[in-house]
Structure formats: C-alpha cells, structure tokens
Scaffold this active site. Structure first.
Site, short mmCIF file in Angstrom:
data_model
loop_
_atom_site.label_atom_id
_atom_site.label_comp_id
_atom_site.label_asym_id
_atom_site.label_seq_id
_atom_site.Cartn_x
_atom_site.Cartn_y
_atom_site.Cartn_z
N ILE A 237 3.47 -8.35 -10.64
CA ILE A 237 3.37 -7.06 -10.12
C ILE A 237 3.72 -6.25 -10.99
O ILE A 237 4.60 -5.97 -11.59
CB ILE A 237 4.85 -7.52 -9.43
CG1 ILE A 237 4.79 -8.95 -8.70
CG2 ILE A 237 4.74 -6.31 -8.04
CD1 ILE A 237 6.17 -9.01 -7.60
N HIS A 238 2.60 -4.94 -11.37
CA HIS A 238 3.07 -4.07 -11.98
C HIS A 238 2.24 -2.84 -11.93
O HIS A 238 2.11 -1.91 -11.66
CB HIS A 238 2.09 -4.24 -13.41
CG HIS A 238 0.76 -4.55 -13.73
ND1 HIS A 238 -0.25 -5.15 -13.14
CD2 HIS A 238 0.19 -2.87 -13.64
CE1 HIS A 238 -1.30 -4.34 -13.10
NE2 HIS A 238 -1.99 -3.40 -13.99
N ARG A 239 1.89 -2.62 -10.41
CA ARG A 239 0.75 -1.66 -9.78
C ARG A 239 2.02 -0.16 -9.90
O ARG A 239 2.82 -0.52 -8.84
CB ARG A 239 -0.84 -1.89 -9.00
CG ARG A 239 -1.28 -0.78 -9.24
CD ARG A 239 -2.19 -1.73 -7.97
NE ARG A 239 -3.56 -2.22 -9.25
CZ ARG A 239 -3.87 -2.01 -9.23
NH1 ARG A 239 -4.37 -1.04 -10.36
NH2 ARG A 239 -4.80 -2.84 -10.77
N GLN A 240 1.49 0.68 -9.94
CA GLN A 240 2.77 1.30 -9.38
C GLN A 240 3.04 1.29 -8.36
O GLN A 240 4.21 1.73 -7.55
CB GLN A 240 2.52 3.26 -10.11
CG GLN A 240 3.29 3.82 -9.87
CD GLN A 240 3.02 4.74 -11.29
OE1 GLN A 240 2.08 5.15 -11.57
NE2 GLN A 240 3.93 6.63 -10.58
N ASP B 254 -1.44 -8.02 -8.59
CA ASP B 254 -1.88 -6.73 -7.90
C ASP B 254 -2.69 -5.89 -9.29
O ASP B 254 -3.47 -4.47 -9.62
CB ASP B 254 -1.31 -5.90 -7.88
CG ASP B 254 -0.22 -5.62 -9.01
OD1 ASP B 254 0.02 -5.83 -10.10
OD2 ASP B 254 0.85 -5.43 -8.55
#
Length: 361
Positions: free
Chosen positions: A208-211, A281
């Site tokens: 999980i990293h998407r802003q 993501d």
C-alpha cells in the site's frame, strides 16, 4: 565533445527499469549520464536498489522530496534545467509517470532537447491520478515513444500521435527483462524467506503506497480491514513504507497482517516467487505478479495495465473492505490466463538501446 544521453530517475520502479536499460545502453556503446532527483530518498527505497542491481552511480543527486506535487515538480524542473543547459546531451530519457518523469521531459523540451519516453502510451483514464497527468503530458513532449504493450500503442494512435512528430515503437516491457536477468542472482543472495520464517507457509504479498489510498484515512481504514479479512484465510505480508506506517497510527482498525520494513528488489522478487497471491495499489507490482504467474488483486478502481484484467490475471477491487475480500476469493478460485506474452520476450532493452544509438549517437 562526447555524444551522450541523460537519464532522469527518482522512484523505485524507475531504478529497476534503469538497471535493465542502462546495462543495454552500455553494451550498445551509448554513454549515459544519470540524474537522480531524490524523489524516493529512503535508504530501503533507493540506495539498496543501486547497490544490488549494479545501477551506474548517478552523476547528479538533487535530493528533492517530501514536497507537494507542484512544488516538487517545479523544484525538479529548475534543477534539471540547470544541468541540461550545462551538459547539452543529445537526448533525455525518462521512465514511467512520476513527477521526476514530467520534470525531466519539460526541462528537456524547453531547451529543444529530444525526449525519449520508456513506458509510453499507458492510460488508466482517471485524470484524478497525478500519474495519469504525468504520463499523458510526457508522451506529448516526447519524440521517441517506447510502448510496453499492444494496448499502449493503440492508446497513442487513438489520441492521434501518428500525426505528431514522434516515433512509436512497441518494444515490450523492460521490467520483464529485469526479472529474467536478476531472478537467479536474487535467489542466491536473498534470505528474506528464511528471515521471515515463510519457508513452509503459504502467504499473500501486499503493498500500500499510493497517495490516494494512504492520505485518505477512510480509504486506508477500509483497505486495512480488507487485508485483515484476507489474513484470516491466508497470511498477508506487507512491506510498508515509513510514510504509510505513520498514517496507520491515525486509523481505528489495528492491522492484523504481518508488517515488515521496505525491501529491496531482490527480496521483493523472491517474495513474489514464493507467494500465492498479490494485493497491491502499485502499477509495477501488478505486472511483476503476472511475470510470476500469481493472481493479483488491485487496490484501485482503475489500472493502466488493462490487458491483465482482460486476461483474468488481475482483479480490480477498489478500496472497500468487502470488495477486497470478494476479489481475493474470486482470484483464488478462478484461474487467469498467464500463457500469453503480454510484455514481450525479454529483449525490450536491446530494442531500446539500438534505436537510441541509431537515432541520437
């Protein structure tokens, strides 16, 4: 003066692509200078990639990070422009869809330096995504467009790029070249499976990293709930960026899955080889799951890799907990088609290097 190109990179996926392409450029006799914008500045997210993948050391380190999109892109544009005005390369090479990508392309085109875009033509058709804006603008600024898939070529033709002063080349995906080259090296050097005691366990790999997922607390809470539900059925292992870890402190739901520190590329592809399923993501990890014939649940409502959805290998879940679990069940019970060569035959970097050599050297 020696002929050369300048490459602009700044984020993890670009390090992987650059590792593969830089090696091919060197073999083809193309001299390259590298600008590292610093967009990913964490040791685990940057330095380890350069070390283990033997990426040439950057000639310039800009150290620009942790800023809003406009400020970050503007600062990068300013600093890259200074370097290009001084060096005057034959062309500027950019990868993908980050702020570093757009800044490099803008700086080059304003100085009348040709732009080469590797991973051109991708579209999620969601203009709310900063990455979509970056990739569309970068494509329009580029004179040489290297497309990873047939779909990406079609997207450019649909948008009229055949009428622009551009050359469109379907070359395959450089990340596939990277996996083929580095997998055996990774298996010899990585101890991540033993370190995490996963040798005899089945597990899912998640990121999980998407802003839009990490900065929206409601969305993040839903994703954590969804991963917790999957974790009740199958252990979920999540390499987590420190920024996302900080956001987890703000939600009410406690993660029940296994959180580990960010990992380098070698550890990541070994985890991919051993896992049962991917939940992510990330754009790059969706493809890497396919390279390893692993079903993927994408924690987004759109993807630029539409061919993976069409082949049944990728299931779009969005961010709601019940939908994540539903798509997990679906992906585990329904076999996707991993037989096609959607991303080329592992020779895309050679195609790219030879074309750059003929056109710009």
């Amino acid at each position: 003066m020696q002929n050369f190109i300048t490459t602009v990179i700044g984020a993890r996926p670009q390090f992987i692509k650059a590792a593969a392409v830089s090696r091919a450029l060197k073999s083809a006799g193309v001299y390259e200078k590298i600008i590292h914008t610093g967009q990913h500045f964490d040791q685990k997210m940057s330095e380890i990639f350069f070390r283990e993948m033997e990426i040439p050391r950057p000639h310039y380190q800009l150290d620009i990070h942790s800023l809003p999109h406009g400020a970050m892109t503007g600062r990068m544009l300013e600093e890259i422009e200074k370097i290009l005005m001084q060096d005057r390369p034959n062309a500027v090479l950019v990868y993908g869809d980050t702020n570093s990508t757009l800044a490099g392309a803008l700086a080059a085109i304003k100085l009348h330096i040709p732009v080469i875009h590797v991973e051109a033509g991708l579209r999620s058709f969601d203009m709310k995504m900063p990455e979509e804006v970056n990739r569309i603008l970068t494509d329009r600024l580029s004179s040489l467009l290297f497309c990873p898939t047939a779909t990406s070529v079609e997207n450019l033709y649909r948008e009229g790029f055949q009428h622009f002063d551009t050359e469109i080349i379907h070359c395959g995906d450089v990340m596939y070249d990277a996996v083929l080259y580095y997998l055996e090296k990774a298996k010899k050097s990585s101890t991540i499976i033993e370190k995490l005691h996963l040798k005899e366990k089945e597990f899912a790999l998640a990121t999980i990293h998407r802003q839009e997922n990490t900065d929206d607390i409601d969305r993040l809470e839903q994703i954590v709930k969804g991963l917790n539900s999957v974790n009740e059925e199958l252990l979920v292992v999540v390499p987590l960026h420190p920024r996302t870890t900080a956001h987890l402190q703000k939600i009410n739901t406690k993660p029940e899955f296994k959180i580990i520190e960010p990992v380098g590329y070698f550890d990541m592809i070994v985890l991919l080889e051993h896992c049962k399923l991917v939940l992510t993501d990330s754009g790059g990890l969706q493809k890497e799951a396919y390279f390893f014939s692993k079903p993927c649940v994408t924690l987004r409502e759109q993807t630029e890799w539409t061919e993976l959805v069409a082949s049944g290998c990728n299931h779009l879940a969005g961010y709601k907990a019940e939908e994540i679990f539903k798509k997990y069940i679906q992906s585990m019970s329904k076999e996707g088609d991993f037989s096609g060569k959607l991303y080329g035959d592992g020779h895309s970097t050679e195609i790219i290097a030879e074309k750059i050599k003929r056109k710009f050297m």
